[in-house]
Design a protein around this motif. Structure first.
Motif, PDB file in Angstrom:
ATOM      1  N   VAL A 129       0.831  -1.209   0.000  1.00  0.00           N
ATOM      2  CA  VAL A 129       0.000   0.000   0.000  1.00  0.00           C
ATOM      3  C   VAL A 129       0.864   1.257   0.000  1.00  0.00           C
ATOM      4  N   LEU A 130       1.882   1.268   0.838  1.00  0.00           N
ATOM      5  CA  LEU A 130       2.709   2.471   0.941  1.00  0.00           C
ATOM      6  C   LEU A 130       3.567   2.680  -0.301  1.00  0.00           C
ATOM      7  N   ALA A 131       4.080   1.591  -0.874  1.00  0.00           N
ATOM      8  CA  ALA A 131       4.877   1.746  -2.091  1.00  0.00           C
ATOM      9  C   ALA A 131       3.993   2.245  -3.233  1.00  0.00           C
ATOM     10  N   GLY A 132       2.808   1.677  -3.333  1.00  0.00           N
ATOM     11  CA  GLY A 132       1.872   2.142  -4.351  1.00  0.00           C
ATOM     12  C   GLY A 132       1.498   3.593  -4.137  1.00  0.00           C
ATOM     13  N   GLY A 133       1.213   3.926  -2.886  1.00  0.00           N
ATOM     14  CA  GLY A 133       0.824   5.292  -2.555  1.00  0.00           C
ATOM     15  C   GLY A 133       1.913   6.305  -2.845  1.00  0.00           C
ATOM     16  N   ALA A 134       3.162   5.901  -2.692  1.00  0.00           N
ATOM     17  CA  ALA A 134       4.260   6.831  -2.937  1.00  0.00           C
ATOM     18  C   ALA A 134       4.346   7.200  -4.414  1.00  0.00           C
ATOM     19  N   TRP A 135       3.957   6.286  -5.265  1.00  0.00           N
ATOM     20  CA  TRP A 135       4.123   6.520  -6.703  1.00  0.00           C
ATOM     21  C   TRP A 135       2.837   6.865  -7.440  1.00  0.00           C
ATOM     22  N   ALA A 136       1.700   6.568  -6.855  1.00  0.00           N
ATOM     23  CA  ALA A 136       0.431   6.694  -7.579  1.00  0.00           C
ATOM     24  C   ALA A 136       0.208   8.072  -8.195  1.00  0.00           C
ATOM     25  N   ALA A 137       0.364   9.099  -7.362  1.00  0.00           N
ATOM     26  CA  ALA A 137       0.069  10.446  -7.853  1.00  0.00           C
ATOM     27  C   ALA A 137       0.976  10.822  -9.027  1.00  0.00           C
ATOM     28  N   ASP A 138       2.252  10.453  -8.937  1.00  0.00           N
ATOM     29  CA  ASP A 138       3.181  10.797 -10.015  1.00  0.00           C
ATOM     30  C   ASP A 138       2.917   9.997 -11.275  1.00  0.00           C
ATOM     31  N   HIS A 139       2.597   8.720 -11.108  1.00  0.00           N
ATOM     32  CA  HIS A 139       2.270   7.926 -12.297  1.00  0.00           C
ATOM     33  C   HIS A 139       1.064   8.514 -13.007  1.00  0.00           C
ATOM     34  N   ARG A 140       0.079   8.907 -12.200  1.00  0.00           N
ATOM     35  CA  ARG A 140      -1.150   9.459 -12.766  1.00  0.00           C
ATOM     36  C   ARG A 140      -0.885  10.729 -13.559  1.00  0.00           C
ATOM     37  N   SER A 141      -0.023  11.600 -13.019  1.00  0.00           N
ATOM     38  CA  SER A 141       0.219  12.871 -13.699  1.00  0.00           C
ATOM     39  C   SER A 141       1.427  12.785 -14.624  1.00  0.00           C
ATOM     40  N   ARG A 142       1.884  11.539 -14.861  1.00  0.00           N
ATOM     41  CA  ARG A 142       3.028  11.313 -15.746  1.00  0.00           C
ATOM     42  C   ARG A 142       4.270  12.070 -15.316  1.00  0.00           C
ATOM     43  N   HIS A 143       4.417  12.273 -14.050  1.00  0.00           N
ATOM     44  CA  HIS A 143       5.631  12.854 -13.471  1.00  0.00           C
ATOM     45  C   HIS A 143       5.885  14.302 -13.846  1.00  0.00           C
ATOM     46  N   VAL A 144       4.995  14.921 -14.605  1.00  0.00           N
ATOM     47  CA  VAL A 144       5.275  16.288 -15.055  1.00  0.00           C
ATOM     48  C   VAL A 144       5.378  17.239 -13.870  1.00  0.00           C
ATOM     49  N   TYR A 145       4.439  17.119 -12.921  1.00  0.00           N
ATOM     50  CA  TYR A 145       4.446  18.022 -11.783  1.00  0.00           C
ATOM     51  C   TYR A 145       5.733  17.866 -10.977  1.00  0.00           C
ATOM     52  N   ALA A 146       6.064  16.631 -10.641  1.00  0.00           N
ATOM     53  CA  ALA A 146       7.259  16.386  -9.827  1.00  0.00           C
ATOM     54  C   ALA A 146       8.513  16.877 -10.538  1.00  0.00           C
ATOM     55  N   LEU A 147       8.561  16.709 -11.850  1.00  0.00           N
ATOM     56  CA  LEU A 147       9.756  17.107 -12.594  1.00  0.00           C
ATOM     57  C   LEU A 147       9.864  18.618 -12.767  1.00  0.00           C
ATOM     58  N   THR A 148       8.768  19.333 -12.570  1.00  0.00           N
ATOM     59  CA  THR A 148       8.866  20.791 -12.707  1.00  0.00           C
ATOM     60  C   THR A 148       8.907  21.503 -11.361  1.00  0.00           C
ATOM     61  N   LEU A 149       8.909  20.736 -10.276  1.00  0.00           N
ATOM     62  CA  LEU A 149       9.124  21.363  -8.968  1.00  0.00           C
ATOM     63  C   LEU A 149      10.621  21.614  -8.801  1.00  0.00           C
ATOM     64  N   PRO A 150      10.976  22.699  -8.125  1.00  0.00           N
ATOM     65  CA  PRO A 150      12.397  23.019  -7.991  1.00  0.00           C
ATOM     66  C   PRO A 150      13.099  22.171  -6.936  1.00  0.00           C
ATOM     67  N   VAL A 151      13.132  20.879  -7.176  1.00  0.00           N
ATOM     68  CA  VAL A 151      13.841  19.981  -6.266  1.00  0.00           C
ATOM     69  C   VAL A 151      14.440  18.878  -7.123  1.00  0.00           C
ATOM     70  N   ALA A 152      15.680  18.490  -6.779  1.00  0.00           N
ATOM     71  CA  ALA A 152      16.367  17.468  -7.574  1.00  0.00           C
ATOM     72  C   ALA A 152      15.583  16.168  -7.533  1.00  0.00           C
ATOM     73  N   ARG A 153      15.625  15.448  -8.651  1.00  0.00           N
ATOM     74  CA  ARG A 153      14.845  14.225  -8.782  1.00  0.00           C
ATOM     75  C   ARG A 153      15.155  13.230  -7.682  1.00  0.00           C
ATOM     76  N   TRP A 154      16.476  13.021  -7.442  1.00  0.00           N
ATOM     77  CA  TRP A 154      16.847  12.022  -6.447  1.00  0.00           C
ATOM     78  C   TRP A 154      16.360  12.446  -5.075  1.00  0.00           C
ATOM     79  N   ARG A 155      16.392  13.724  -4.791  1.00  0.00           N
ATOM     80  CA  ARG A 155      15.964  14.207  -3.490  1.00  0.00           C
ATOM     81  C   ARG A 155      14.454  14.016  -3.306  1.00  0.00           C
ATOM     82  N   TYR A 156      13.719  14.284  -4.356  1.00  0.00           N
ATOM     83  CA  TYR A 156      12.277  14.104  -4.307  1.00  0.00           C
ATOM     84  C   TYR A 156      11.931  12.650  -4.022  1.00  0.00           C
ATOM     85  N   LEU A 157      12.603  11.730  -4.724  1.00  0.00           N
ATOM     86  CA  LEU A 157      12.350  10.312  -4.514  1.00  0.00           C
ATOM     87  C   LEU A 157      12.726   9.892  -3.096  1.00  0.00           C
ATOM     88  N   LEU A 158      13.832  10.422  -2.607  1.00  0.00           N
ATOM     89  CA  LEU A 158      14.255  10.090  -1.253  1.00  0.00           C
ATOM     90  C   LEU A 158      13.209  10.545  -0.228  1.00  0.00           C
TER      91      LEU A 158
END
Lengths: 217, 126, 304
Positions: free
Chosen positions: A68-97
């Motif tokens: 549940v938690l692994a799915g929940g961590a990724w669900a929102a980004d998968h749904r929005s095709r990662h565009v939002y996360a990739l345009t936030l001013p935070v490094a990709r690795w840091r966001y994932l961490l």
């Protein structure tokens, strides 16, 4: 930033987390209900038996929570095709961490409830000599098992489509080879070896095979 | 006052805007001391580039019709009587030139236009 | 451009190349001057969205360089994204959150986020704070994306078809808010659209993309003033004209209409008394755009 991610991640799987947490809390309370304890040697047998009966629930719960938690961590980004996360001013690795840690914290939270449930149930019982309660041990095992499952599933959820295809192809190849080896009566069991490696004594997932007794000798 | 600013016309938008404002000032619709809308407000309301509004206001300032007060806004200046009359004449003149240009483009003569104008003034419909 | 001051280009792409199925950029250049309101035009499928994605580091170019607000993309992209507000074509926010939660999340990542201004816009746009984004209408969602991008107080706003599919009232609201922000801050805007007439009022620069290359990039007034239709008497030669003739058509007895590029008023003297220039007709931005596309795709067309 971290609090925002934690909030969002909790929101994503709120319902499932609360249900699993409720179950975690309830199991020890339900397990020892209705036991006719008379402070005689028969009690020990009853307590061990009840503990053993319910012990299988915990690793399943840990696995479920990890999922549940692994799915929940990724669900929102998968749904929005990662565009939002990739345009936030935070490094990709840091966001994932941050996402990973947020899920981990939620997991530990449920682990704390496992401890609380166990401790509460034990406080109502008088244990006969030779038997001990292990609410802490149980909770720790739960957290470790949950974290292993969560980490593995988090990583799997995050791989690219291309890598996913490779993985599936590799697994299929393994199955095909195992079938062939069997057909040709070769003394080679690749699938068995693979399963041993995954669940064997040196794998982090081995913890799922441990003893999950709240009350033990 | 600000309807129908038409980006398709050859006249640049800032000039069209300035013209409207000049006509309003000449007709006393915008009286001395009145504040013109802020650049921000007008740019938003008319969906214009703020630079367009700034240029229009500067044009009016150069023509002596408004004054830009730092931090406060743009205000209409006092106009002497003859100045006001001259402005109105200028507005009419520009309007007449526009009409004449369009008429010529359509193949009409100045006299055609003049006759049509006279009948219109008499209330006759085409 | 502030008089006398050198202004940094907000976006500078040089020699970009990128290839994906059905679309290719090769040796592509784009410049957005600081403080400009730059209209990025092109027909549907020309590659505007892909170009924007490259500029913001969402895609990796195969060659060439990109500088946004003075910093390299994708190398320094995190620093760049701090100062860029992005409104993509398709909704990109987390739809499970409510309006209030989405704003809260967004503000946690942007230091300069203006909560007070954001709240004002929420009530101005009439967005219900406790409604989930998945339950908002397309127009409301569009307004929220613009709201969040503006409340970040960016130095560069990148809008990819921000008003597409929105009704006229919502469109006006959105554009008005954006222009107010530009008035307040002098921020640069890159707005891509195939709705050419809408951009005409407020863009001061224009870049036209077609089939993977930039066919024109210049200040708006030059773009519009340079493209004209000339009504001339039939039979005039075009050989050594100071302007380029994109098309010529017969128009009634003894007349032709030429569509030309690079016109200046002084050029009317080139027409001698034998073949006089009868009229100069302006093209609006939409017509100019269509003519430019036609001429870049095919050689001069002659209609007998």
């Amino acid at each position: 930033m971290f609090r925002a991610i934690l909030r969002v991640q909790y929101r994503e799987s709120r319902l499932a987390i609360l249900v699993l947490a409720g179950i975690a809390l309830a199991i020890p309370l339900v397990a020892f209900r209705g036991l006719d304890l008379r402070s005689d040697p028969w009690d020990a047998f009853q307590l061990l038996s009840a503990s053993g009966k319910w012990s299988a629930a915990y690793p399943l719960l840990a696995l479920g929570l990890g999922l549940v938690l692994a799915g929940g961590a990724w669900a929102a980004d998968h749904r929005s095709r990662h565009v939002y996360a990739l345009t936030l001013p935070v490094a990709r690795w840091r966001y994932l961490l941050l996402r990973y840690i947020a899920g981990g914290i939620l997991l530990l939270g449920v682990g704390a409830l496992v401890y609380a449930g166990g401790a509460m149930a034990l406080s109502r019982l008088t244990l006969p000599p030779l038997l001990h309660g292990y609410p802490g041990g149980l909770a720790i095992r739960f957290c470790l098992a949950g974290l292993s499952a969560y980490t593995l599933l988090f990583a799997l959820n995050g791989i690219t489509q291309r890598a996913a295809r490779f993985l599936v192809a590799g697994l299929l190849l393994l199955v095909v080879l195992a079938a062939l080896a069997d057909l040709l009566s070769l003394d080679w069991h690749p699938l068995g070896r693979f399963m041993d490696a995954v669940l064997g004594p040196y794998s982090p997932l081995a913890i799922f095979r441990a003893r999950w007794m709240l009350i033990d000798v | 006052m600000f309807e129908h600013l038409n980006p398709a016309l050859p006249t640049p938008l800032y000039a069209q805007l300035a013209e409207r404002l000049r006509a309003a000032i000449a007709a006393n619709d915008l009286a001395p001391g009145d504040a013109l809308p802020s650049v921000r407000q007008l740019a938003g309301r008319l969906r214009l580039n703020p630079g367009t509004v700034v240029q229009a206001y500067r044009d009016l300032e150069r023509a002596g019709l408004v004054e830009l007060r730092q931090g406060s806004g743009t205000y209409v200046r006092e106009l002497a009587g003859e100045r006001r009359a001259a402005e109105q004449a200028a507005v009419s003149g520009r309007l007449a030139n526009e009409m004449l240009e369009r008429a010529v483009g359509l193949g009409l003569s100045g006299d055609d236009l003049l006759n049509a104008l006279r009948s219109a003034l008499r209330g006759e419909r085409p | 451009m502030i008089d006398g001051m050198q202004v940094l280009d907000a976006i500078q792409a040089r020699g970009l190349s990128y290839r994906v199925e059905g679309f290719a950029l090769s040796n592509f250049n784009l410049t957005v001057p600081g403080g400009a309101v730059y209209g990025f035009l092109g027909p549907n499928g020309a590659g505007k969205t892909t170009t924007i994605r490259l500029l913001l580091g969402l895609l990796r170019p195969e060659g060439g360089s990109i500088k946004v607000l003075g910093r390299a993309v994708p190398t320094d992209v995190v620093r760049v994204l701090r100062r860029v507000g992005y409104v993509p074509e398709r909704p990109h926010l987390y739809l499970e959150l409510t309006v209030a939660e989405s704003i809260r999340f967004h503000s946690a990542f942007h230091e300069r986020y203006d909560r007070a201004g954001s709240d004002k816009l929420v009530s101005r746009f009439g967005l219900p704070p406790d409604r989930r984004l998945s339950q908002l209408s397309k127009g409301e969602l569009g307004k929220l994306m613009i709201l969040q991008a503006l409340a970040q107080r960016p130095d560069l706003l990148v809008l990819d078809e921000p008003t597409d599919g929105l009704d006229p009232v919502v469109r006006r609201d959105a554009l008005a808010t954006i222009l107010e922000y530009v008035s307040d801050t002098g921020a640069t805007v890159l707005i891509s659209s195939h709705l050419v007439h809408e951009l005409e009022r407020f863009c001061d620069w224009v870049g036209v993309l077609d089939q993977g290359s930039m066919i024109a990039e210049l200040p708006m007034h030059e773009f519009k003033s340079g493209l004209k239709r000339l009504r001339v008497s039939a039979g005039a030669a075009t050989a050594d004209a100071p302007f380029s003739v994109l098309a010529r058509e017969a128009a009634g007895v003894g007349s032709e209409v030429w569509t030309v590029r690079g016109w200046e008023p002084a050029m009317s003297s080139w027409f001698g008394a034998s073949h006089p220039l009868k009229e100069v007709v302006d093209l609006d931005l939409e017509e100019a755009f269509v003519e430019l596309l036609r001429s870049s795709r095919a050689p001069v067309r002659e209609v007998a």
